[in-house]
Write a protein that holds these residues in place. Structure first.
Motif, PDB file in Angstrom:
ATOM      1  N   THR A 177      37.654  25.045 118.614  1.00 44.54           N
ATOM      2  CA  THR A 177      38.599  25.368 117.553  1.00 44.54           C
ATOM      3  C   THR A 177      40.030  25.118 118.023  1.00 44.54           C
ATOM      4  O   THR A 177      40.290  24.884 119.208  1.00 44.54           O
ATOM      5  N   THR A 178      40.944  25.215 117.075  1.00 43.61           N
ATOM      6  CA  THR A 178      42.353  24.982 117.409  1.00 43.61           C
ATOM      7  C   THR A 178      42.920  26.100 118.285  1.00 43.61           C
ATOM      8  O   THR A 178      43.920  25.899 118.974  1.00 43.61           O
ATOM      9  N   SER A 179      42.295  27.262 118.280  1.00 44.25           N
ATOM     10  CA  SER A 179      42.782  28.382 119.089  1.00 44.25           C
ATOM     11  C   SER A 179      42.194  28.385 120.493  1.00 44.25           C
ATOM     12  O   SER A 179      42.466  29.297 121.267  1.00 44.25           O
ATOM     13  N   GLY A 180      41.374  27.400 120.811  1.00 49.71           N
ATOM     14  CA  GLY A 180      40.800  27.309 122.145  1.00 49.71           C
ATOM     15  C   GLY A 180      39.444  27.954 122.293  1.00 49.71           C
ATOM     16  O   GLY A 180      38.878  27.949 123.385  1.00 49.71           O
ATOM     17  N   SER A 181      38.897  28.484 121.239  1.00 52.57           N
ATOM     18  CA  SER A 181      37.561  29.066 121.281  1.00 52.57           C
ATOM     19  C   SER A 181      36.518  28.006 120.920  1.00 52.57           C
ATOM     20  O   SER A 181      36.859  26.853 120.633  1.00 52.57           O
ATOM     21  N   SER A 182      35.242  28.408 120.895  1.00 42.50           N
ATOM     22  CA  SER A 182      34.168  27.461 120.613  1.00 42.50           C
ATOM     23  C   SER A 182      33.236  28.026 119.552  1.00 42.50           C
ATOM     24  O   SER A 182      32.958  29.224 119.522  1.00 42.50           O
ATOM     25  N   LEU A 183      32.740  27.113 118.686  1.00 40.09           N
ATOM     26  CA  LEU A 183      31.726  27.447 117.684  1.00 40.09           C
ATOM     27  C   LEU A 183      30.407  26.815 118.111  1.00 40.09           C
ATOM     28  O   LEU A 183      30.378  25.648 118.502  1.00 40.09           O
ATOM     29  N   HIS A 184      29.325  27.581 117.999  1.00 36.58           N
ATOM     30  CA  HIS A 184      27.997  27.069 118.334  1.00 36.58           C
ATOM     31  C   HIS A 184      27.019  27.470 117.232  1.00 36.58           C
ATOM     32  O   HIS A 184      27.023  28.611 116.776  1.00 36.58           O
ATOM     33  N   VAL A 185      26.160  26.515 116.822  1.00 38.76           N
ATOM     34  CA  VAL A 185      25.078  26.793 115.885  1.00 38.76           C
ATOM     35  C   VAL A 185      23.784  26.361 116.558  1.00 38.76           C
ATOM     36  O   VAL A 185      23.651  25.203 116.967  1.00 38.76           O
ATOM     37  N   TYR A 186      22.792  27.285 116.632  1.00 39.58           N
ATOM     38  CA  TYR A 186      21.560  26.956 117.326  1.00 39.58           C
ATOM     39  C   TYR A 186      20.421  27.838 116.836  1.00 39.58           C
ATOM     40  O   TYR A 186      20.636  28.831 116.108  1.00 39.58           O
ATOM     41  N   LEU A 187      19.202  27.484 117.229  1.00 41.25           N
ATOM     42  CA  LEU A 187      17.991  28.236 116.890  1.00 41.25           C
ATOM     43  C   LEU A 187      17.623  29.170 118.033  1.00 41.25           C
ATOM     44  O   LEU A 187      17.687  28.788 119.209  1.00 41.25           O
ATOM     45  N   LEU A 188      17.195  30.383 117.677  1.00 43.62           N
ATOM     46  CA  LEU A 188      16.712  31.314 118.679  1.00 43.62           C
ATOM     47  C   LEU A 188      15.714  32.260 118.013  1.00 43.62           C
ATOM     48  O   LEU A 188      16.070  33.028 117.112  1.00 43.62           O
ATOM     49  N   ASN A 189      14.450  32.152 118.455  1.00 48.91           N
ATOM     50  CA  ASN A 189      13.388  33.036 117.947  1.00 48.91           C
ATOM     51  C   ASN A 189      13.313  33.033 116.420  1.00 48.91           C
ATOM     52  O   ASN A 189      13.353  34.084 115.770  1.00 48.91           O
ATOM     53  N   ASP A 190      13.225  31.841 115.843  1.00 51.86           N
ATOM     54  CA  ASP A 190      13.088  31.676 114.390  1.00 51.86           C
ATOM     55  C   ASP A 190      14.283  32.218 113.613  1.00 51.86           C
ATOM     56  O   ASP A 190      14.164  32.595 112.442  1.00 51.86           O
ATOM     57  N   SER A 191      15.432  32.279 114.264  1.00 50.69           N
ATOM     58  CA  SER A 191      16.671  32.684 113.596  1.00 50.69           C
ATOM     59  C   SER A 191      17.738  31.633 113.842  1.00 50.69           C
ATOM     60  O   SER A 191      17.777  30.992 114.903  1.00 50.69           O
ATOM     61  N   ILE A 192      18.608  31.460 112.844  1.00 49.63           N
ATOM     62  CA  ILE A 192      19.763  30.579 112.993  1.00 49.63           C
ATOM     63  C   ILE A 192      20.939  31.437 113.431  1.00 49.63           C
ATOM     64  O   ILE A 192      21.264  32.437 112.775  1.00 49.63           O
ATOM     65  N   ILE A 193      21.580  31.071 114.526  1.00 51.86           N
ATOM     66  CA  ILE A 193      22.669  31.861 115.085  1.00 51.86           C
ATOM     67  C   ILE A 193      23.945  31.041 115.082  1.00 51.86           C
ATOM     68  O   ILE A 193      23.960  29.888 115.521  1.00 51.86           O
ATOM     69  N   CYS A 194      24.991  31.660 114.567  1.00 53.57           N
ATOM     70  CA  CYS A 194      26.329  31.079 114.613  1.00 53.57           C
ATOM     71  C   CYS A 194      27.159  31.935 115.564  1.00 53.57           C
ATOM     72  O   CYS A 194      27.330  33.139 115.325  1.00 53.57           O
ATOM     73  N   ASN A 195      27.659  31.344 116.630  1.00 53.56           N
ATOM     74  CA  ASN A 195      28.353  32.078 117.685  1.00 53.56           C
ATOM     75  C   ASN A 195      29.787  31.581 117.827  1.00 53.56           C
ATOM     76  O   ASN A 195      30.029  30.372 117.890  1.00 53.56           O
ATOM     77  N   HIS A 196      30.715  32.512 117.872  1.00 50.11           N
ATOM     78  CA  HIS A 196      32.126  32.195 118.098  1.00 50.11           C
ATOM     79  C   HIS A 196      32.574  32.921 119.351  1.00 50.11           C
ATOM     80  O   HIS A 196      32.460  34.154 119.439  1.00 50.11           O
TER      81      HIS A 196
END
Length: 332
Positions: A177-196
């Motif tokens: 991101t523009t603020s220096g953080s990171s976005l991640h989208v991935y699968l884990l145990n049959d769930s969709i996870i969005c991590n910031h």
């Protein structure tokens, strides 16, 4: 040859000035938290030498003169704690302008660096939102597209699932991101996870794939047939049940036909009774026995003659007159 000699001399001078220094350690600290910096090896301060913590190699934070009386520089008074025994530094409530290169050194004829840190102050990351853009279902699979977004950035990803496994198109997706953080989208145990996340904090939002796909699941042909049969039967049963209840209430209302008796004369030998009859509709009509007043002896309408009570007085008899009295009368 002259240039090579100059470069070699500069390297030797730099090595001599930084004798004993360790590798630079990068430290991330969340804004508003405390910064703790240690000296990872014993420090021996020669006589007449001074220990210092400095920032950006220009400004002193703490000084420990040969008399062992700690001196904290004005901009840091009230915010800094220094340990004379371990030579560690604690900087409280750090702000973004506290970012920089912090060094611990022994100053004298030459500077001996005993610790070096690169300090970066970061804000905690903002909340993240995972939203489902579209879902396409069939009997064999479920395809869905999601968006992972923050205040200043977003990332999309597509997933395909069958009865056994789920796959993410292109694998795990990530973006800075523009603020220096990171976005991640991935699968884990049959769930969709969005991590910031960044180096000091993280937040996430997840959705279960099974739940998302079931929201718009398309029933198969057998299920559709069952639905078309069950629903009409259920509605019919509901209607009949309501009709039966209505008829029972109506019957109860009109069947309450109770006749209460009117007071009238009755034979004293007659016994009160209750007679119950049932009409053609099945209603029971209750008739309570006639209630009469008891018959007493009748009074005569002819005026009775009243006779006065008879008084009997005693008869008084006069006493016989004496001879003396008769003679007096005779001579008189």
């Amino acid at each position: 040859m002259g240039l090579a000699a100059i470069l070699l001399a500069a390297f030797v001078l730099y090595s001599w000035q930084t004798q004993g220094s360790s590798a630079v350690t990068t430290v991330f600290v969340q804004k508003g938290k405390n910064l703790h910096l240690d000296v990872n090896k014993p420090v021996v301060i020669p006589e007449f030498h001074e220990f210092r913590w400095r920032v950006n190699d220009n400004y002193n934070v703490v000084r420990l003169p040969p008399d062992n009386k700690t001196k904290i520089v004005d901009p840091y008074k009230g915010r800094v704690e220094f340990s004379v025994q371990s030579h560690s530094l604690l900087l409280k409530n750090v702000q973004h302008n506290d970012s920089g290169d912090y060094t611990a050194l022994i100053s004298g004829d030459k500077n001996q660096y005993v610790a070096e840190y690169k300090v970066i102050i970061q804000d905690p990351v903002s909340p993240v939102q995972l939203s489902v853009n579209s879902v396409s279902n069939s009997r064999e699979s479920c395809n869905l597209t999601v968006t992972c977004s923050t205040e200043d950035s977003l990332i999309n990803s597509t997933f395909t699932c069958d009865n056994q496994t789920c796959n993410q198109e292109g694998g795990e997706q990530s973006k800075n991101t523009t603020s220096g953080s990171s976005l991640h989208v991935y699968l884990l145990n049959d769930s969709i996870i969005c991590n910031h996340s960044n180096q000091v904090s993280w937040t996430r939002h997840l959705k279960e794939i099974q739940y998302v796909c079931s929201l718009t699941a398309v029933p198969d042909e057998g299920t559709r047939v069952a639905i078309w049969i069950v629903i009409p039967v259920f509605l019919l049963c509901l209607f009949l049940g309501c009709l039966i209840i209505y008829q029972k209430r109506k019957k109860t209302t009109y069947c309450k036909n109770t006749i209460y008796a009117s007071p009238q004369e009755m034979n004293p030998t007659q016994t009160p009774n209750q007679q119950t009859t049932e009409d053609a509709s099945g209603c029971q009509n209750s008739t309570y026995a006639l209630v009469g007043f008891p018959n007493g002896p009748k009074r005569s309408t002819v005026t009775e003659k009243t006779t006065s009570p008879e008084t009997i007085y005693s008869e008084v008899t006069s006493a016989p007159k004496s001879n003396h009295h008769r003679e007096l009368k005779k001579h008189g």
